[in-house]
Scaffold this motif. Structure first.
Motif, PDB file in Angstrom:
ATOM      1  N   PHE A 184       7.949   3.387  -5.831  1.00 53.22           N
ATOM      2  CA  PHE A 184       6.762   4.070  -5.320  1.00 53.22           C
ATOM      3  C   PHE A 184       5.537   3.308  -5.802  1.00 53.22           C
ATOM      4  CE2 PHE A 184       3.454   7.094  -6.942  1.00 53.22           C
ATOM      5  CZ  PHE A 184       2.768   7.208  -5.757  1.00 53.22           C
ATOM      6  N   LEU A 185       4.664   2.904  -4.870  1.00 55.19           N
ATOM      7  CA  LEU A 185       3.423   2.204  -5.214  1.00 55.19           C
ATOM      8  C   LEU A 185       2.292   3.215  -5.261  1.00 55.19           C
ATOM      9  CD1 LEU A 185       1.611  -0.289  -5.633  1.00 55.19           C
ATOM     10  CD2 LEU A 185       1.478  -0.483  -3.141  1.00 55.19           C
ATOM     11  N   ASP A 186       1.659   3.331  -6.423  1.00 52.03           N
ATOM     12  CA  ASP A 186       0.524   4.237  -6.580  1.00 52.03           C
ATOM     13  C   ASP A 186      -0.743   3.515  -6.134  1.00 52.03           C
ATOM     14  OD1 ASP A 186      -1.336   6.096  -7.235  1.00 52.03           O
ATOM     15  OD2 ASP A 186      -0.810   6.255  -9.356  1.00 52.03           O
ATOM     16  N   LYS A 187      -1.220   3.827  -4.947  1.00 47.43           N
ATOM     17  CA  LYS A 187      -2.390   3.140  -4.389  1.00 47.43           C
ATOM     18  C   LYS A 187      -3.704   3.708  -4.909  1.00 47.43           C
ATOM     19  CE  LYS A 187      -0.095   1.698  -0.134  1.00 47.43           C
ATOM     20  NZ  LYS A 187      -0.131   1.698   1.345  1.00 47.43           N
ATOM     21  N   GLN A 188      -3.639   4.679  -5.800  1.00 40.98           N
ATOM     22  CA  GLN A 188      -4.866   5.209  -6.375  1.00 40.98           C
ATOM     23  C   GLN A 188      -5.459   4.268  -7.417  1.00 40.98           C
ATOM     24  OE1 GLN A 188      -3.934   9.154  -7.811  1.00 40.98           O
ATOM     25  NE2 GLN A 188      -4.425  10.077  -5.839  1.00 40.98           N
ATOM     26  N   GLY A 189      -4.641   3.355  -7.945  1.00 35.22           N
ATOM     27  CA  GLY A 189      -5.145   2.413  -8.921  1.00 35.22           C
ATOM     28  C   GLY A 189      -6.063   1.390  -8.277  1.00 35.22           C
ATOM     29  N   ASP A 190      -6.957   0.792  -9.082  1.00 35.04           N
ATOM     30  CA  ASP A 190      -7.846  -0.228  -8.527  1.00 35.04           C
ATOM     31  C   ASP A 190      -7.101  -1.551  -8.384  1.00 35.04           C
ATOM     32  OD1 ASP A 190      -7.790  -1.532 -11.027  1.00 35.04           O
ATOM     33  OD2 ASP A 190      -9.566  -0.463 -11.720  1.00 35.04           O
ATOM     34  N   LEU A 191      -7.791  -2.565  -7.880  1.00 32.25           N
ATOM     35  CA  LEU A 191      -7.138  -3.837  -7.589  1.00 32.25           C
ATOM     36  C   LEU A 191      -6.978  -4.720  -8.824  1.00 32.25           C
ATOM     37  CD1 LEU A 191      -8.603  -4.718  -4.093  1.00 32.25           C
ATOM     38  CD2 LEU A 191      -6.568  -3.417  -4.707  1.00 32.25           C
ATOM     39  N   ASN A 192      -7.302  -4.197 -10.008  1.00 33.93           N
ATOM     40  CA  ASN A 192      -7.010  -4.920 -11.238  1.00 33.93           C
ATOM     41  C   ASN A 192      -5.557  -4.764 -11.643  1.00 33.93           C
ATOM     42  OD1 ASN A 192      -9.614  -5.962 -11.734  1.00 33.93           O
ATOM     43  ND2 ASN A 192     -10.292  -3.982 -12.503  1.00 33.93           N
TER      44      ASN A 192
END
Length: 238
Positions: A122-130
């Motif tokens: 599962f990829l948590d897309k709430q994180g920023d691009l860092n």
């Protein structure tokens, strides 16, 4: 026929700006600091926003190898990673496909620390691009398994006028037309509609056509399309 035999076309940001200005009916020699600042801002919007939503741009696809540690339940995508296109677990020289699951399906897993062969993520897309976090299940059962992940990376920053563009040569025409359209919208409105149709087609932005669609078609994956239905017996959902 005499040809160069070279393939060195690698335009700079300044060249794209000049080409776009000419298409918008602006003399590059008359561009001031305001025009340049506006053009750089428009480039950022086009490359880092619009072009990242029209489908997979193949030059932004990267591959990362992650060596797992026993008990590991997650890892971070490299800086700039937006989405995952595919992932496999490499064990003893064999690659085993891993399946993407939703946030709700991952939440419903009773024991997220159960160790075994990881087969879903599962990829948590709430994180920023860092570094967006990828959760795997089951947790790693050894220190030798590797995860190979193909991911879509955000377009790199434009920077200054002397930088080269992070895109292949065949994307230059669409980029110049798109920037020309944006410049015309702000500085030459009488040419905006013509450039809008040329860049994105008559129904842009609701439906893409024009040079942008030609770019998408040139950059598409030409392999056979395979459609698979995935069924989860536990939830009764497809």
């Amino acid at each position: 026929m005499a040809t160069t035999g070279t393939y060195t076309f690698d335009p700079r940001v300044a060249e794209l700006l000049e080409e776009a200005a000419e298409r918008a009916g602006l003399d590059p020699a008359t561009l001031g600091a305001r025009h340049i600042k506006s053009a750089l801002r428009s480039m950022k919007a086009m490359f880092a926003s619009e072009w990242m939503t029209i489908g997979v741009t193949q030059w932004n696809v990267q591959q990362e190898t992650v060596t797992l540690s026993e008990g590991q339940t997650s890892f971070l995508l490299p800086t700039g990673g937006i989405d995952i296109l595919g992932m496999v677990l490499r064990r003893e020289g064999h690659d085993i496909e891993m399946v993407a699951i939703s946030r709700q399906d991952y939440l419903a897993i009773v024991d997220k620390t159960t160790r075994g062969r990881p087969d879903r993520y599962f990829l948590d897309k709430q994180g920023d691009l860092n570094g967006r976090r990828v959760y795997i299940w089951q947790a790693a059962s050894n220190d030798t398994d590797q995860i190979i992940v193909d991911y879509l990376r955000q377009a790199q920053d434009i920077g200054g006028l002397s930088n080269t563009l992070q895109m292949p040569p065949h994307a230059f025409d669409a980029a110049a037309e798109g920037l020309a359209m944006r410049l015309a919208q702000k500085f030459a409105p009488e040419r905006y509609e013509m450039l809008r149709v040329s860049y994105g087609g008559p129904r842009y932005p609701e439906k893409i056509g024009g040079k942008l669609e030609l770019l998408r078609q040139a950059d598409r994956d030409r392999s056979d399309l395979e459609v698979r239905v995935q069924y989860y017996p536990r939830t009764g959902r497809y």
